[in-house]
Design a protein around this motif. Structure first.
Motif, short mmCIF file in Angstrom:
data_model
loop_
_atom_site.label_atom_id
_atom_site.label_comp_id
_atom_site.label_asym_id
_atom_site.label_seq_id
_atom_site.Cartn_x
_atom_site.Cartn_y
_atom_site.Cartn_z
N PHE A 147 -6.84 -5.27 -9.15
CA PHE A 147 -6.29 -4.00 -9.65
C PHE A 147 -6.66 -3.79 -11.12
O PHE A 147 -7.12 -2.71 -11.52
N VAL A 148 -6.48 -4.83 -11.95
CA VAL A 148 -6.78 -4.70 -13.38
C VAL A 148 -8.27 -4.54 -13.61
O VAL A 148 -8.72 -3.66 -14.36
N VAL A 149 -9.09 -5.37 -12.95
CA VAL A 149 -10.54 -5.26 -13.10
C VAL A 149 -11.03 -3.91 -12.58
O VAL A 149 -11.91 -3.27 -13.17
N GLY A 150 -10.44 -3.45 -11.47
CA GLY A 150 -10.81 -2.15 -10.93
C GLY A 150 -10.49 -1.02 -11.89
O GLY A 150 -11.26 -0.05 -12.02
N LEU A 202 -8.36 3.15 -7.21
CA LEU A 202 -7.80 1.83 -7.50
C LEU A 202 -7.05 1.26 -6.31
O LEU A 202 -6.76 0.07 -6.28
N SER A 203 -6.73 2.08 -5.32
CA SER A 203 -5.98 1.60 -4.16
C SER A 203 -6.85 0.81 -3.19
O SER A 203 -6.32 0.05 -2.37
N SER A 204 -8.17 0.99 -3.28
CA SER A 204 -9.05 0.35 -2.30
C SER A 204 -8.99 -1.17 -2.41
O SER A 204 -9.17 -1.75 -3.48
N GLY A 205 -8.72 -1.82 -1.28
CA GLY A 205 -8.69 -3.28 -1.23
C GLY A 205 -7.44 -3.91 -1.77
O GLY A 205 -7.32 -5.13 -1.78
N ILE A 206 -6.48 -3.12 -2.21
CA ILE A 206 -5.23 -3.65 -2.77
C ILE A 206 -4.22 -3.82 -1.63
O ILE A 206 -3.82 -2.84 -0.99
N GLU A 207 -3.81 -5.04 -1.41
CA GLU A 207 -2.81 -5.32 -0.38
C GLU A 207 -1.42 -5.51 -0.99
O GLU A 207 -0.45 -4.94 -0.52
N THR A 208 -1.33 -6.32 -2.04
CA THR A 208 -0.05 -6.65 -2.66
C THR A 208 -0.22 -6.70 -4.17
O THR A 208 -1.21 -7.21 -4.68
N LEU A 209 0.76 -6.16 -4.88
CA LEU A 209 0.81 -6.26 -6.34
C LEU A 209 2.17 -6.82 -6.74
O LEU A 209 3.21 -6.29 -6.31
N ASN A 210 2.17 -7.88 -7.52
CA ASN A 210 3.42 -8.48 -7.99
C ASN A 210 3.67 -8.08 -9.44
O ASN A 210 2.84 -8.33 -10.31
N GLY A 250 -10.45 9.54 -3.93
CA GLY A 250 -10.76 9.33 -2.52
C GLY A 250 -10.39 10.54 -1.69
O GLY A 250 -9.36 11.17 -1.89
N ARG A 251 -11.27 10.85 -0.72
CA ARG A 251 -10.99 11.94 0.20
C ARG A 251 -11.32 11.43 1.58
O ARG A 251 -12.47 11.42 1.98
N GLY A 252 -10.31 10.98 2.28
CA GLY A 252 -10.57 10.27 3.52
C GLY A 252 -10.63 11.16 4.73
O GLY A 252 -10.03 12.22 4.78
N GLN A 267 0.80 -1.22 0.00
CA GLN A 267 0.00 0.00 0.00
C GLN A 267 0.84 1.27 0.00
O GLN A 267 0.36 2.32 -0.45
N SER A 268 2.09 1.18 0.48
CA SER A 268 2.94 2.36 0.48
C SER A 268 3.32 2.79 -0.93
O SER A 268 3.75 3.92 -1.14
N ASN A 269 3.18 1.89 -1.91
CA ASN A 269 3.55 2.20 -3.29
C ASN A 269 2.37 2.71 -4.11
O ASN A 269 2.53 3.09 -5.27
N ILE A 270 1.17 2.69 -3.55
CA ILE A 270 -0.05 3.04 -4.28
C ILE A 270 -0.58 4.36 -3.78
O ILE A 270 -0.62 4.61 -2.57
N ASP A 271 -0.99 5.22 -4.70
CA ASP A 271 -1.60 6.48 -4.33
C ASP A 271 -2.91 6.19 -3.60
O ASP A 271 -3.88 5.74 -4.22
N GLN A 272 -2.95 6.45 -2.31
CA GLN A 272 -4.11 6.11 -1.50
C GLN A 272 -5.32 6.99 -1.79
O GLN A 272 -6.42 6.70 -1.34
#
Length: 676
Positions: free
Chosen positions: A530-533, A363-371, A549-551, A354-359
């Motif tokens: 990620f791709v489907v999102g 598209l960041s929602s629900g993404i834990e790991t991307l290989n 997103g505006r958290g 998640q540190s590599n994804i713009d929160q």
């Protein structure tokens, strides 16, 4: 005409004088009570008038405009043609058990009520409390809402949304979780947009990758379809588009272009025109498509260069000779076989978190790991008119490596041995949004035309998917040739670009497991989501895509944090010095005790050595005491600061108001005798 206003003013002045005369005869106590009553009536009147005339006026003073409706949501709501009935279910007992859900419910309800107002009443809202064993609970269960267990008796709590349009199409948000609070506006807006336009989106696929299966040229065996395609087909209608297409069909909602090595200039022009006319694109371009190296050997061409040229015209530069490496997110791999095999970090194969994804991106929602594997690098073109917003980035310890050093001929150990951090994050995926000009100013390219680049379709002496020297289409100025009818010279680009294709390959995100005699495929990363999102996001309207997103997040007081850091730095230096001295004393003491314990403890310790041991013990105890005092001082300093802040927040303002009131009273009392 002039006498009437004068007479009216005379009557008003007379009435006012009479009122003042009567008031002057009242006692001070009555005047005070009358003033309070008049003030209360005035305040009530102002509130009533403001609520009627300024009901829609709001002031959102938060930095991220957390309580303002995004323009994208407003556009979707105002475009509603038919009414949508929305039922918001919230169990009051859930709010009692978990107050955080009660606060979140207030936020969701306020958002829906604002949506209802903006839609002009076309969004019909009903709020229900699905108490245990009630009709509302039965409706919630029948609609597919998820329940949370509340107690040992098995009572369930619900917090979800069910919406239906005029044709009985239904969309459901099964449970509002606070963890997805950043995207609650997006989720509800997407639900409304889907009901307003319930047609299943169509995705066009243009690729050289064996997404639907193929044949391995080395083994001559058929390869199965990639699981990613079955994931995509669950949500979209899929159509294959030839890489020689002269036009992209207008009914294609999103065009997926993934490593099209045989893309012709004519097809590139078709993609260019499709994008400029408002088409949405998901572009996947890879310097080294490792998962399909063998298959791409039979599909060589200049398609990737044509695609890179399009991207450059739209504001993104891609160099196939550069690959991103990141030691912080390197995956551990088995390198070699048998006795020569070893496990090492492969810096070109990345496991992002998640540190590599713009929160802020949906598209960041629900993404834990991307290989990813041997991913490329994207960079904005200087002077581009489009906005390039990174979605995926490496860490700041990333390094740019030559693509020839990865893939089948790569040496993970050598890459690790020669690794030098670059100090700058590298962009792996980004959004393109904004006005851009065509990459084909002269219109449809013709064979032999300079703007058509290399058109013979032959291999350039390199294996497909590699990044060795690749002939690039010449970047030439317009020839003056008049474009054909229907040519679009500029338009708004809306695309997502990912500099990797291996994230779609099975071996990088799913694992096959056998359970009860059957084979099951289990995701090991969030690549599919990620791709489907990305496709789902692009298939929406422009207004929906623009939502970010505006958290609601914890915001620290920056001044307080600066004071904390300064105080901590001041004491930490002393703490480090004492810790170093304590360590030195402990080492000296250990040496003396080790010497005395030699030979089974039979050595007689002299008085001098015993005195030295005692001295070191005392020094160690003194140092420990000083260290405790330093830590206590640090804690007291921060507590003192917190105390002053609490005093300022709770008591300082009332005291200042009281002091101001006393000062004003004294000033008035001193002025009154002088006037009399």
């Amino acid at each position: 005409m002039t006498e009437r206003p004068a007479a009216f003013r005379t009557r008003v002045a007379s009435a006012f004088s009479g009122l003042v005369s009567r008031a002057s005869r009242l006692s001070p106590a009555r005047l005070a009570w009358g003033g309070l009553a008049l003030a209360a009536v005035t305040l009530l009147s102002i509130n009533l008038i403001a609520s009627e005339t300024l009901g829609g006026w709001k002031a959102d003073l938060t930095q991220d405009k957390l309580y303002s409706i995004s323009p994208g949501s407003v556009a979707v709501l105002r475009a509603m043609d038919e009414p949508i009935k929305a039922r918001l279910y919230f169990s009051s007992k859930l709010g009692e058990v978990a107050p955080s859900y009660a606060r979140y419910f207030d936020r969701v309800r306020a958002l829906l009520e604002e949506f209802q107002r903006i839609s002009g009443g076309k969004l019909e809202l009903e709020i229900l409390d699905p108490a245990p064993f009630s009709d509302a609970e039965d409706q919630a269960v029948a609609a597919g809402l998820s329940g949370q267990r509340l107690n040992a008796e098995g009572e369930m709590g619900y917090f979800g949304l069910v919406a239906e349009n005029a044709t009985d199409n239904r969309e459901v948000i099964g449970f509002f979780t606070p963890s997805r609070g950043n995207f609650v506006e997006y989720d509800i807006t997407k639900l409304i947009h889907t009901l307003s336009d319930p047609k299943k989106p169509t995705v066009g696929v243009m690729t050289s990758l064996p997404l639907d299966g193929g044949q391995n040229p080395m083994t001559q065996q058929q390869t199965p379809p990639w699981i990613m395609m079955s994931q995509i087909r669950e949500f979209f209608d899929v159509e294959s588009i030839e890489q020689s297409a002269k036009e992209i069909p207008s009914h294609i909602d999103v065009l997926l272009v993934a490593q099209p090595t045989q893309l012709t200039p004519e097809a590139a022009y078709a993609i260019d025109q499709y994008a400029l006319k408002g088409g949405k694109l998901l572009v996947m371009i890879d310097p080294m498509a490792e998962a399909a190296q063998f298959e791409l050997m039979q599909k060589q061409g200049e398609g990737r260069a044509e695609l890179a040229r399009l991207l450059k015209a739209w504001g993104i530069d891609f160099d196939p000779k550069k690959t991103a490496a990141d030691i912080r997110h390197a995956r551990r791999v088995q390198f070699g076989r048998g006795e020569d095999g070893m496990v090492t970090e492969y810096v070109a194969w990345l496991s992002l978190d998640q540190s590599n994804i713009d929160q802020r991106d949906v598209l960041s929602s629900g993404i834990e790991t991307l290989n990813l594997a041997s991913a490329g690098i994207l960079s904005p073109v200087a002077g581009a008119t489009t906005a390039v917003t990174p979605i995926l980035r490496t860490s700041s310890e990333a390094m740019v490596v030559d693509t020839s050093k990865v893939g089948m001929g790569g040496d993970p150990v050598a890459l690790l041995r020669n690794y030098v951090p670059g100090g700058t994050p590298l962009v792996l995926a980004a959004r393109i949004d904004g006005e851009a000009g065509t990459a084909f100013p002269d219109g449809t390219p013709k064979k032999g035309d300079p703007q058509a680049g290399t058109t013979d379709g032959k291999a350039n002496g390199t294996s497909a998917g590699s990044a060795k020297e690749e002939a690039k289409p010449a970047e030439t100025p317009p020839t003056g040739q008049k474009p054909g009818p229907g040519h679009v010279a500029s338009g708004r680009i809306n695309a997502i670009v990912i500099a990797d294709t291996d994230l779609m390959a099975d071996r990088f995100w799913v694992e096959s497991r056998e359970m009860l005699g059957q084979q099951f495929v289990m995701p090991s990363a969030s690549n599919g989501a990620f791709v489907v999102g990305a496709l789902e996001n692009l298939s929406g309207s422009d207004a929906l895509i623009a939502l970010r997103g505006r958290g609601i997040k914890d915001r620290t007081f920056t001044l307080v944090e600066d004071l904390r850091r300064d105080a901590e730095r001041k004491f930490r230096e002393k703490e480090e010095a004492l810790t170093a001295r304590l360590k030195s004393v402990e080492q000296e003491l250990e040496k003396l005790q080790t010497t005395s314990a030699a030979a089974g403890g039979n050595v007689i310790v002299s008085d001098r050595e015993r005195a030295a041991i005692d001295a070191f013990k005392n020094q160690m105890l003194e140092t420990r005491g000083e260290l405790r005092q330093v830590k206590r001082a640090l804690s007291q300093s921060i507590d003192r600061l917190d105390g002053w802040l609490k005093f300022a927040n709770i008591a300082l303002v009332p005291l200042l108001i009281a002091a101001g009131g006393i000062g004003w009273t004294v000033w008035r009392s001193r002025r009154t005798p002088g006037k009399s």
